[in-house]
Design an enzyme around this catalytic site. Structure first.
Site, PDB file in Angstrom:
ATOM      1  N   SER A 154       0.908  -1.223  -0.084  1.00  0.00           N
ATOM      2  CA  SER A 154       0.061  -0.135  -0.059  1.00  0.00           C
ATOM      3  C   SER A 154       0.929   1.138   0.031  1.00  0.00           C
ATOM      4  O   SER A 154       0.236   2.334   0.070  1.00  0.00           O
ATOM      5  CB  SER A 154      -1.045   0.046   1.213  1.00  0.00           C
ATOM      6  OG  SER A 154      -2.062  -0.716   0.811  1.00  0.00           O
ATOM      7  N   TYR A 179     -10.502   2.255   5.646  1.00  0.00           N
ATOM      8  CA  TYR A 179      -9.407   2.177   4.747  1.00  0.00           C
ATOM      9  C   TYR A 179      -9.790   1.103   3.524  1.00  0.00           C
ATOM     10  O   TYR A 179     -10.197   0.105   3.798  1.00  0.00           O
ATOM     11  CB  TYR A 179      -8.418   1.607   5.315  1.00  0.00           C
ATOM     12  CG  TYR A 179      -6.964   1.338   4.494  1.00  0.00           C
ATOM     13  CD1 TYR A 179      -6.070   2.445   4.543  1.00  0.00           C
ATOM     14  CD2 TYR A 179      -6.515   0.185   4.009  1.00  0.00           C
ATOM     15  CE1 TYR A 179      -4.936   2.441   3.904  1.00  0.00           C
ATOM     16  CE2 TYR A 179      -5.576   0.127   3.321  1.00  0.00           C
ATOM     17  CZ  TYR A 179      -4.496   1.057   3.274  1.00  0.00           C
ATOM     18  OH  TYR A 179      -3.342   0.974   2.309  1.00  0.00           O
ATOM     19  N   SER A 180      -9.628   1.538   2.245  1.00  0.00           N
ATOM     20  CA  SER A 180     -10.268   0.754   1.228  1.00  0.00           C
ATOM     21  C   SER A 180      -9.207   0.965   0.114  1.00  0.00           C
ATOM     22  O   SER A 180      -9.016   2.066  -0.606  1.00  0.00           O
ATOM     23  CB  SER A 180     -11.448   1.074   0.785  1.00  0.00           C
ATOM     24  OG  SER A 180     -12.069   0.455  -0.507  1.00  0.00           O
ATOM     25  N   THR A 232       2.057   2.543   5.326  1.00  0.00           N
ATOM     26  CA  THR A 232       2.765   1.253   5.414  1.00  0.00           C
ATOM     27  C   THR A 232       2.039   0.267   4.252  1.00  0.00           C
ATOM     28  O   THR A 232       1.549   0.947   3.306  1.00  0.00           O
ATOM     29  CB  THR A 232       1.840   0.535   6.755  1.00  0.00           C
ATOM     30  OG1 THR A 232       0.336   0.851   6.462  1.00  0.00           O
ATOM     31  CG2 THR A 232       2.056   1.258   8.056  1.00  0.00           C
ATOM     32  N   GLY A 233       2.775  -0.817   4.299  1.00  0.00           N
ATOM     33  CA  GLY A 233       2.216  -1.800   3.108  1.00  0.00           C
ATOM     34  C   GLY A 233       2.472  -3.305   3.356  1.00  0.00           C
ATOM     35  O   GLY A 233       3.310  -3.650   4.178  1.00  0.00           O
ATOM     36  N   THR A 252       1.362  -7.279   1.710  1.00  0.00           N
ATOM     37  CA  THR A 252       0.896  -7.931   0.700  1.00  0.00           C
ATOM     38  C   THR A 252       0.480  -9.444   1.349  1.00  0.00           C
ATOM     39  O   THR A 252       0.831  -9.903   2.197  1.00  0.00           O
ATOM     40  CB  THR A 252       1.998  -8.264  -0.630  1.00  0.00           C
ATOM     41  OG1 THR A 252       2.997  -9.186   0.076  1.00  0.00           O
ATOM     42  CG2 THR A 252       2.562  -7.011  -0.906  1.00  0.00           C
TER      43      THR A 252
END
Length: 383
Positions: free
Chosen positions: A91, A187-188, A336-337, A339
């Protein structure tokens, strides 16, 4: 982003680091002590919390850099983790896409306060959703009231999910079948899929092309690219891992290699591949005023309260940026991200310009492990 990381993120903003992270976060003096503390913090991730590998890169306000790494980039070969490999940034992609949309707003090609319907007529309709009442700004800010298509895929077969190529409009259709969120901030990733379609509508080019030519290429981010429908990562990269319960909820945890994965479900909200150095360079350019006009950057940094269950009671969200308090004073700015395939990362900048990007190549299995990832950020930004 998996819920365990979001819960830990909320917990970290709400409180100090847990006792297990104290040695890595203890006050230190001098550059060497800062490096030692950061190394200890990444070793905690691969030691007590048993993640495959962890790495971090710090850039100080004078441009000096140092890194730390622990564990394995590849469990099969035993290759050591390092801070130069490529990985999927999840993200954090949203910030790249937000910058591109804001550049187009700077140029008068789109209005942040225009409706989604204006640019994508008829796309957001039905099931109680109406694009005529949603603005581009609300998409960027996660205040659109739209659900996340990721929720629709939460229970999807993993072997199918890692191979399937999703088109952006397919992701929007999946989201619109989901129940309406109950909180005003939600959050989307679907919000950013729609921003990408808006970018395409006003430029006549895919959003990925616009992000590349407006952000990635001008900054010389040579290790940052869109994988498209390719399930592999080009060049030197860390592999990624996640765990599943074998045989149901009471089964044993089994580690799965998620490196081969079609990440089109993230789209322009989560599909980029990059490195710690490129991510740091991107945020330095953005927050240093090199990508947007001062007025537009100020708009990007204007935040609203996020969902406390996701960002903590003091966490706030701007237009593709997260902010929260630091234990040494002031607030960090970054994103932040995470997967599904296993890479998880946090990139943040302190008010004095110090930056860090921390990455792990295995999904944290516990809230404590995710909390230790966030504590490493504090260690880097509060030397």
């Amino acid at each position: 982003m998996p819920s365990v990381l979001l819960l830990a993120f909320a917990a970290l903003i709400a409180s100090t680091a847990p006792a297990s992270a104290t040695p890595a976060s203890a006050p230190s003096t001098g550059a060497e002590s800062s490096r030692t503390a950061l190394q200890r913090s990444v070793e905690e991730l691969t030691g007590p919390h048993d993640l495959a590998g962890a790495a971090a890169l710090v850039t100080d306000p004078r441009g000096k850099r140092w890194s730390a790494a622990s564990g394995r980039a590849d469990l099969g070969t035993g290759r050591a983790m390092n801070a130069t490999d490529r990985f999927r940034i999840g993200s954090i992609t949203k910030t790249f896409t937000a910058v591109t949309a804001l550049q187009l707003a700077d140029e008068g090609l789109l209005s942040l306060d225009a409706s989604v319907e204006r640019y994508l007529p008829g796309l957001v309709r039905g099931h109680g959703y109406d694009g005529r009442t949603i603005t581009v700004r609300q998409l960027l800010q996660h205040t659109s009231g739209l659900p996340d298509h990721s929720d629709a895929l939460a229970d999807a077969d993993v072997s199918w999910l890692r191979r399937h190529h999703f088109a952006p409009r397919e992701l929007v259709e999946l989201a619109l079948r989901e129940p309406r969120p109950t909180s005003p901030w939600h959050y989307s990733t679907t919000n950013y899929v729609l921003v990408g379609l808006v970018i395409e509508a006003v430029t006549g080019r895919p959003a990925e092309t616009e992000v590349t030519r407006r952000v990635i290429e001008p900054l010389g981010l040579r290790d940052t690219y869109w994988p498209g429908s390719s399930p592999t990562i080009r060049g030197p990269h860390s592999r990624s891992y996640f765990t599943v319960r074998e045989g149901g909820a009471d089964g044993a945890w089994v580690q799965v290699d998620g490196t081969t994965w079609n990440t089109s479900a993230g789209g322009v909200g989560g599909a980029l591949v990059s490195t710690t150095a490129d991510v740091n360079a991107f945020f330095a350019a953005l927050l240093g005023g090199r990508l947007l006009s001062p007025e537009r950057l100020a708009e990007m940094r204007t935040t609203v309260a996020g969902d406390p269950n996701r960002l903590g009671p003091e966490g706030r969200y701007g237009l593709g940026l997260i902010t929260g308090p630091l234990p040494c004073g002031g607030r960090f700015t970054g994103h932040t991200g995470g997967t599904r395939a296993g890479h998880h990362t946090i990139s943040a900048a302190a008010p004095d310009g110090r930056q860090v990007t921390v990455v792990v190549n295995e999904t944290p299995r516990t809230e404590e492990a995710a909390h230790a990832l966030l504590a490493a950020v504090n260690t880097a930004l509060c030397p």
